[in-house]
Scaffold this active site. Structure first.
Site, short mmCIF file in Angstrom:
data_model
loop_
_atom_site.label_atom_id
_atom_site.label_comp_id
_atom_site.label_asym_id
_atom_site.label_seq_id
_atom_site.Cartn_x
_atom_site.Cartn_y
_atom_site.Cartn_z
N TYR A 18 0.84 -1.20 0.00
CA TYR A 18 0.00 0.00 0.00
C TYR A 18 0.89 1.26 0.00
O TYR A 18 0.68 2.18 -0.78
CB TYR A 18 -0.93 -0.01 1.22
CG TYR A 18 -1.63 1.31 1.43
CD1 TYR A 18 -2.64 1.72 0.56
CD2 TYR A 18 -1.26 2.15 2.48
CE1 TYR A 18 -3.25 2.95 0.72
CE2 TYR A 18 -1.88 3.38 2.65
CZ TYR A 18 -2.88 3.77 1.77
OH TYR A 18 -3.48 4.99 1.93
N GLU A 40 -11.57 6.02 4.61
CA GLU A 40 -11.08 6.94 5.65
C GLU A 40 -12.17 7.24 6.67
O GLU A 40 -11.89 7.34 7.86
CB GLU A 40 -10.57 8.24 5.03
CG GLU A 40 -9.36 8.10 4.13
CD GLU A 40 -8.07 7.72 4.82
OE1 GLU A 40 -8.02 7.68 6.06
OE2 GLU A 40 -7.09 7.46 4.11
N TRP A 48 -5.59 2.50 10.46
CA TRP A 48 -5.68 2.33 9.00
C TRP A 48 -5.39 0.88 8.63
O TRP A 48 -5.96 0.34 7.71
CB TRP A 48 -4.71 3.29 8.29
CG TRP A 48 -4.74 3.13 6.82
CD1 TRP A 48 -3.72 2.71 6.01
CD2 TRP A 48 -5.86 3.36 5.94
NE1 TRP A 48 -4.14 2.67 4.70
CE2 TRP A 48 -5.45 3.07 4.64
CE3 TRP A 48 -7.16 3.79 6.14
CZ2 TRP A 48 -6.29 3.18 3.54
CZ3 TRP A 48 -8.01 3.92 5.05
CH2 TRP A 48 -7.58 3.61 3.77
#
Length: 185
Positions: A18, A40, A48
């Protein structure tokens, strides 16, 4: 020779991929921008990493992040999502996603694309910071404060300044790769 990366991504290969392939790279397509807004907003109050691990489940549960479909979700679809253990089962965040899809399309109508709207907050090009340590990377900025306030005024939910700044980083509106990171532009 081993690549030098920002320290936050060294947890595992998913995180490294990522970081290397997406984080901080400019995104201008409304579909991808919406995907990150959804992810988000679900991340608020969580890590996250948790969201990234569930990303494919989110993609499947939310019709590949198709905001036109999401905007029309019914109460029965909300109940179906609440039963889906592959995602974060938070009713307020699910309802916010439906609301945000509707508001997203309103912004598109007003500006021609959501991308034009959101990128206008940074003058249409990425802000490149030069942090030497993770401690130098802010959680919010004046711009994220202004953008979050404008989104709220437009009726968006679960998109406060911290979430908005994380979105700006994820979509490359801001580049916060550390100066010695191999991804630094």
């Amino acid at each position: 020779m081993e690549l030098i990366r920002c320290g936050w991504c060294e947890k595992d290969d998913l995180y490294r991929k990522y970081h290397d392939d997406e984080w901080g790279k400019p995104v201008y397509g409304d579909e991808t921008i919406f995907e990150f807004l959804v992810l988000e907003s679900f991340q608020a109050g969580l890590s996250w990493y948790t969201i990234l691990n569930k990303r494919e489940n989110f993609r499947n549960a939310f019709d590949n992040f198709n905001y036109k479909k999401i905007a029309k979700y019914s109460e029965s679809k909300v109940e179906e999502l609440m039963q889906n253990s592959g995602i974060i089962r938070n009713r307020l965040k699910i309802l916010a996603t439906i609301n945000n899809a509707q508001k997203f399309m309103e912004v598109q109508k007003e500006f021609g694309s959501f991308s034009k709207y959101i990128w206008s907050f940074v003058g249409g090009k990425p802000i490149v910071n030069h942090p030497k340590t993770l401690g130098e990377v802010p959680a919010t900025t004046e711009i994220s404060d202004t953008l979050a306030k404008d989104l709220k005024k437009r009726g968006f939910k679960f998109l406060g300044s911290t979430v908005v700044y994380a979105h700006m980083q994820a979509t490359g509106m801001v580049c916060d790769h550390l100066v010695d990171c191999h991804c630094k532009n």
